[in-house]
Design a protein around this motif. Structure first.
Motif, PDB file in Angstrom:
ATOM      1  N   PHE A   1      21.929  26.527  24.196  1.00 49.97           N
ATOM      2  CA  PHE A   1      23.379  26.443  24.388  1.00 49.97           C
ATOM      3  C   PHE A   1      24.038  25.770  23.188  1.00 49.97           C
ATOM      4  N   ALA A   2      23.500  24.613  22.768  1.00 45.32           N
ATOM      5  CA  ALA A   2      24.079  23.872  21.650  1.00 45.32           C
ATOM      6  C   ALA A   2      24.029  24.691  20.358  1.00 45.32           C
ATOM      7  N   GLY A   3      22.916  25.385  20.117  1.00 43.17           N
ATOM      8  CA  GLY A   3      22.807  26.223  18.920  1.00 43.17           C
ATOM      9  C   GLY A   3      23.808  27.359  18.936  1.00 43.17           C
ATOM     10  N   SER A   4      23.984  27.969  20.097  1.00 43.44           N
ATOM     11  CA  SER A   4      24.958  29.053  20.226  1.00 43.44           C
ATOM     12  C   SER A   4      26.377  28.527  20.022  1.00 43.44           C
ATOM     13  N   LEU A   5      26.696  27.428  20.676  1.00 43.59           N
ATOM     14  CA  LEU A   5      28.028  26.848  20.554  1.00 43.59           C
ATOM     15  C   LEU A   5      28.330  26.473  19.105  1.00 43.59           C
ATOM     16  N   LEU A   6      27.371  25.855  18.431  1.00 42.35           N
ATOM     17  CA  LEU A   6      27.551  25.453  17.038  1.00 42.35           C
ATOM     18  C   LEU A   6      27.759  26.670  16.141  1.00 42.35           C
ATOM     19  N   THR A   7      26.961  27.692  16.320  1.00 44.32           N
ATOM     20  CA  THR A   7      27.099  28.903  15.501  1.00 44.32           C
ATOM     21  C   THR A   7      28.442  29.579  15.744  1.00 44.32           C
ATOM     22  N   ARG A   8      28.846  29.661  16.991  1.00 47.91           N
ATOM     23  CA  ARG A   8      30.125  30.286  17.335  1.00 47.91           C
ATOM     24  C   ARG A   8      31.299  29.498  16.745  1.00 47.91           C
TER      25      ARG A   8
ATOM     26  N   ALA B   1      31.178  27.478  14.068  1.00 55.83           N
ATOM     27  CA  ALA B   1      31.131  27.667  12.615  1.00 55.83           C
ATOM     28  C   ALA B   1      31.682  29.043  12.238  1.00 55.83           C
ATOM     29  N   SER B   2      31.343  30.052  13.018  1.00 54.09           N
ATOM     30  CA  SER B   2      31.851  31.402  12.773  1.00 54.09           C
ATOM     31  C   SER B   2      33.372  31.467  12.956  1.00 54.09           C
ATOM     32  N   ARG B   3      33.861  30.804  13.987  1.00 58.65           N
ATOM     33  CA  ARG B   3      35.312  30.773  14.224  1.00 58.65           C
ATOM     34  C   ARG B   3      36.036  30.153  13.035  1.00 58.65           C
ATOM     35  N   ALA B   4      35.521  29.019  12.560  1.00 59.51           N
ATOM     36  CA  ALA B   4      36.142  28.320  11.440  1.00 59.51           C
ATOM     37  C   ALA B   4      36.062  29.154  10.157  1.00 59.51           C
ATOM     38  N   ALA B   5      34.928  29.797   9.921  1.00 61.72           N
ATOM     39  CA  ALA B   5      34.777  30.630   8.727  1.00 61.72           C
ATOM     40  C   ALA B   5      35.737  31.819   8.769  1.00 61.72           C
ATOM     41  N   PHE B   6      35.890  32.418   9.945  1.00 60.70           N
ATOM     42  CA  PHE B   6      36.819  33.552  10.075  1.00 60.70           C
ATOM     43  C   PHE B   6      38.259  33.087   9.886  1.00 60.70           C
ATOM     44  N   GLU B   7      38.574  31.926  10.410  1.00 59.70           N
ATOM     45  CA  GLU B   7      39.923  31.382  10.248  1.00 59.70           C
ATOM     46  C   GLU B   7      40.245  31.195   8.769  1.00 59.70           C
ATOM     47  N   GLU B   8      39.245  30.780   8.000  1.00 62.77           N
ATOM     48  CA  GLU B   8      39.424  30.530   6.563  1.00 62.77           C
ATOM     49  C   GLU B   8      39.383  31.817   5.739  1.00 62.77           C
ATOM     50  N   ARG B   9      38.450  32.720   6.031  1.00 54.88           N
ATOM     51  CA  ARG B   9      38.185  33.896   5.192  1.00 54.88           C
ATOM     52  C   ARG B   9      38.656  35.222   5.773  1.00 54.88           C
ATOM     53  N   GLY B  10      38.891  35.268   7.072  1.00 55.21           N
ATOM     54  CA  GLY B  10      39.283  36.528   7.707  1.00 55.21           C
ATOM     55  C   GLY B  10      38.142  37.532   7.679  1.00 55.21           C
ATOM     56  N   ARG B  11      38.495  38.784   7.576  1.00 54.57           N
ATOM     57  CA  ARG B  11      37.492  39.863   7.623  1.00 54.57           C
ATOM     58  C   ARG B  11      36.546  39.864   6.438  1.00 54.57           C
ATOM     59  N   SER B  12      36.871  39.125   5.390  1.00 54.03           N
ATOM     60  CA  SER B  12      35.963  39.068   4.233  1.00 54.03           C
ATOM     61  C   SER B  12      34.862  38.019   4.415  1.00 54.03           C
TER      62      SER B  12
ATOM     63  N   PRO C   1      30.644  20.761   9.291  1.00 53.33           N
ATOM     64  CA  PRO C   1      31.916  20.356   9.894  1.00 53.33           C
ATOM     65  C   PRO C   1      32.008  20.724  11.382  1.00 53.33           C
ATOM     66  N   ALA C   2      31.475  21.879  11.760  1.00 55.96           N
ATOM     67  CA  ALA C   2      31.507  22.284  13.172  1.00 55.96           C
ATOM     68  C   ALA C   2      30.661  21.331  14.015  1.00 55.96           C
ATOM     69  N   PHE C   3      29.501  20.929  13.498  1.00 56.82           N
ATOM     70  CA  PHE C   3      28.658  19.967  14.211  1.00 56.82           C
ATOM     71  C   PHE C   3      29.436  18.668  14.448  1.00 56.82           C
ATOM     72  N   SER C   4      30.118  18.197  13.419  1.00 59.96           N
ATOM     73  CA  SER C   4      30.887  16.960  13.555  1.00 59.96           C
ATOM     74  C   SER C   4      31.974  17.094  14.613  1.00 59.96           C
ATOM     75  N   ARG C   5      32.684  18.216  14.622  1.00 61.37           N
ATOM     76  CA  ARG C   5      33.749  18.409  15.621  1.00 61.37           C
ATOM     77  C   ARG C   5      33.190  18.466  17.034  1.00 61.37           C
ATOM     78  N   LEU C   6      32.048  19.119  17.192  1.00 60.68           N
ATOM     79  CA  LEU C   6      31.502  19.343  18.530  1.00 60.68           C
ATOM     80  C   LEU C   6      30.696  18.179  19.087  1.00 60.68           C
ATOM     81  N   PHE C   7      29.909  17.519  18.251  1.00 58.12           N
ATOM     82  CA  PHE C   7      28.892  16.625  18.771  1.00 58.12           C
ATOM     83  C   PHE C   7      29.005  15.170  18.356  1.00 58.12           C
ATOM     84  N   GLU C   8      29.838  14.852  17.381  1.00 59.14           N
ATOM     85  CA  GLU C   8      29.951  13.464  16.972  1.00 59.14           C
ATOM     86  C   GLU C   8      31.192  12.850  17.603  1.00 59.14           C
ATOM     87  N   ALA C   9      31.054  11.627  18.079  1.00 63.53           N
ATOM     88  CA  ALA C   9      32.170  10.951  18.759  1.00 63.53           C
ATOM     89  C   ALA C   9      33.205  10.471  17.766  1.00 63.53           C
TER      90      ALA C   9
END
Length: 184
Positions: free
Chosen positions: A144-151, A153-164, A176-184
């Motif tokens: 679950f944690a690996g899936s959530l982290l990958t998703r 990170a993918s969301r953030a990368a798409f937000e930054e780069r779009g379809r490219s 950065p995604a790990f920090s947002r999700l799992f660090e207090a």
């Protein structure tokens, strides 16, 4: 894969490994089924259909219930045994780039390794001893944690780069995604 089992290290199987599981006449899944093994399969829809043709529907249960299956899709489903799947719907992007499954496998493998180290430490054996048994709940939590982290990170990368967006962009967002999700 056999060497990983022999060494009792966590094993995440994706892509060509799943091809072997579903198509090799000489492959035997039995050694991967015991509770003492930490095995997670990460099939996409096509790979899942192939595996289910060989082993049966509800793949995790068909494999004895200890092999955790992450069914990749618009929402990832983490399946273990006969229980209901844990659905990961947070994050993600409308673009799935090549190599994203490798990022997922690496993230799950990292969480499984931490779970193994924790299990070894709590058993009093220390982190350097032979890997301690990881509970099914810890395997599911790692997937679950690996899936959530990958998703995420993918969301953030798409937000930054779009379809490219490419896989390297997703990798850059893992920390950065790990920090947002799992660090207090």
């Amino acid at each position: 894969m056999a060497k990983a089992l022999e060494m009792r290290v966590p094993l995440v199987v994706d892509a060509d490994g799943l091809w072997i599981w579903s198509n090799s006449d000489t492959f035997d899944a039995e050694p991967f089924k015991p509770k003492s093994q930490a095995v997670v399969l990460t099939p996409n829809a096509v790979e899942l259909r192939r595996l289910e043709r060989r082993y049966g529907e509800n793949l995790s249960a068909s494999l004895g219930g200890e092999v955790v299956v992450v069914e990749k899709g618009a929402m990832d489903r983490v399946c273990a045994g006969d229980g209901p799947p844990v659905v990961v719907s947070e994050g993600g992007s409308p673009r799935r780039c090549g190599g994203q499954g490798d990022v997922l496998a690496g993230c799950i493998g990292t969480f499984l390794s931490w779970a193994a180290a924790g299990a070894a430490g709590s058993s009093g054996e220390g982190e350097d001893s032979e890997a301690a048994e990881i509970s099914r709940d810890a395997k599911v939590a790692s997937a679950f944690a690996g899936s959530l982290l990958t998703r995420e990170a993918s969301r953030a990368a798409f937000e930054e780069r779009g379809r490219s967006m490419v896989c390297g962009d997703v990798v850059e967002e893992v920390g950065p995604a790990f920090s947002r999700l799992f660090e207090a």
